[in-house]
Write a protein that holds these residues in place. Structure first.
Motif, PDB file in Angstrom:
ATOM      1  N   GLU A  31       0.799  -1.225   0.000  1.00  0.00           N
ATOM      2  CA  GLU A  31       0.000   0.000   0.000  1.00  0.00           C
ATOM      3  C   GLU A  31       0.831   1.274   0.000  1.00  0.00           C
ATOM      4  O   GLU A  31       0.487   2.225  -0.683  1.00  0.00           O
ATOM      5  CB  GLU A  31      -0.980  -0.025   1.177  1.00  0.00           C
ATOM      6  N   HIS A  32       1.917   1.283   0.749  1.00  0.00           N
ATOM      7  CA  HIS A  32       2.800   2.446   0.708  1.00  0.00           C
ATOM      8  C   HIS A  32       4.131   2.025   0.128  1.00  0.00           C
ATOM      9  O   HIS A  32       5.007   1.607   0.872  1.00  0.00           O
ATOM     10  CB  HIS A  32       3.078   2.999   2.105  1.00  0.00           C
ATOM     11  N   ALA A  35       7.957   3.162   1.704  1.00  0.00           N
ATOM     12  CA  ALA A  35       7.669   3.537   3.089  1.00  0.00           C
ATOM     13  C   ALA A  35       8.935   3.481   3.927  1.00  0.00           C
ATOM     14  O   ALA A  35       9.830   2.690   3.655  1.00  0.00           O
ATOM     15  CB  ALA A  35       6.624   2.593   3.659  1.00  0.00           C
ATOM     16  N   ASP A  39       6.937   4.356   8.904  1.00  0.00           N
ATOM     17  CA  ASP A  39       5.663   4.217   8.198  1.00  0.00           C
ATOM     18  C   ASP A  39       5.145   2.792   8.338  1.00  0.00           C
ATOM     19  O   ASP A  39       3.956   2.560   8.546  1.00  0.00           O
ATOM     20  CB  ASP A  39       5.832   4.486   6.692  1.00  0.00           C
ATOM     21  N   ARG A  80      14.209   3.714   3.109  1.00  0.00           N
ATOM     22  CA  ARG A  80      12.877   3.395   2.593  1.00  0.00           C
ATOM     23  C   ARG A  80      12.906   2.012   1.979  1.00  0.00           C
ATOM     24  O   ARG A  80      13.931   1.570   1.481  1.00  0.00           O
ATOM     25  CB  ARG A  80      12.472   4.430   1.538  1.00  0.00           C
TER      26      ARG A  80
END
Lengths: 152, 152
Positions: A31-32, A35, A39, A80
């Motif tokens: 979904e992200h 992230a 997150d 990330r």
DNA sequence: GGGCTTTACTGGAATCGTTCCAGAAAGTGT
DNA sequence: ACACTTTCTGGAACGATTCCAGTAAAGCCC
């Protein structure tokens, strides 16, 4: 989500145990994309109720070394994670807010990515990062950070 | 060292004050290319007797934003500074010990460095990092770190 | 499906590189 | 020399990440 059953299989294939935390981490990254660890912690907590920060870091490391995740660390920003692995893609990073977007390699395979003189290093990987401003930050003036590289 | 008098001029040109610490930082980086902030602190202390860590960080920032220094931060390692600026050069980083070496851009100017789709980002700079093992670490097996990118 | 081995998760403390703060000291233009 | 900036000092704070020791859960074998 067609990935739920697949994630399970992917974990087993790589000899990793299938745990709720790991599945939730993978789901969070569906979904992200891009992230940060934090997150992911937030997302997993929203999903499962609670997790320790370390559990998430452990998962991220396990999944990264199993090749299910790719880790990128733009200078000056937290690391990330993303699910796109094994393909030749690079990143654009926003100097101001740290936002990251994917950039596909224009030219076929690793193009100019064979160093001329590698100083005896056994090079196995090339990483390209583009720096600039994301649309939002370009519109609205915010102090920028400093890094240096190849000016285009 | 022919740079002593030049460094002085370079600082003035950019409107920076000429201080012992700044000159010492520049000198340190002449001798240790790709030095970390800590390396610079050590070198400046050996040279001038004593400096605070912050003075060195201040200098490094001032010199970097004046364009006299270039800062690079390999994922998972402390930032490194170098005096080669404004040319199209990239880096090879050793996964194991973090050693850095320069790599000149094979193809003329920024080669494959124009992102195909920049997602609306105003890109101004491209950075290429090659990952591998330095000769020393390749010879002698030491645990490696994990990062991911474009496999060659 | 009960035990046993292995691996993951918890919570808390620690680390590393870097930055922030307020005051003292040194460089610069007139 | 003088006043005005900018830099340097020392110490505390910070964010991201890791280390540690103990507890809990997953997988495998019978």
């Amino acid at each position: 989500m067609t990935t739920a059953r697949t994630d399970d299989a992917m974990l087993r294939e790589r000899g990793l145990r299938v745990t709720g935390t790991r599945l939730a981490v993978l789901r969070a990254l569906d979904e992200h994309q891009h992230a940060t660890a934090d997150d992911v912690v937030q997302a997993v907590r929203a999903d499962l109720g609670s997790v320790s920060v370390q559990a998430v870091y452990d998962c991220l490391h396990a999944l990264t070394s199993a090749g299910l995740l790719r880790r990128m660390e733009p200078a000056g920003h937290a690391a990330r994670y993303e699910r796109r692995t094994g393909d030749n893609h690079h990143h654009v990073v926003c100097r101001s807010c740290g936002a990251v977007a994917d950039v596909d390699c224009t030219v076929g395979h690793a193009p100019c990515l064979t160093p001329s003189a590698s100083h005896g290093f056994a090079v196995d990987l090339a990483e390209v990062t583009f720096w600039g401003l994301c649309p939002a930050c370009a519109a609205d003036p915010v102090p920028a950070a400093r890094t240096s590289g190849t000016t285009l």
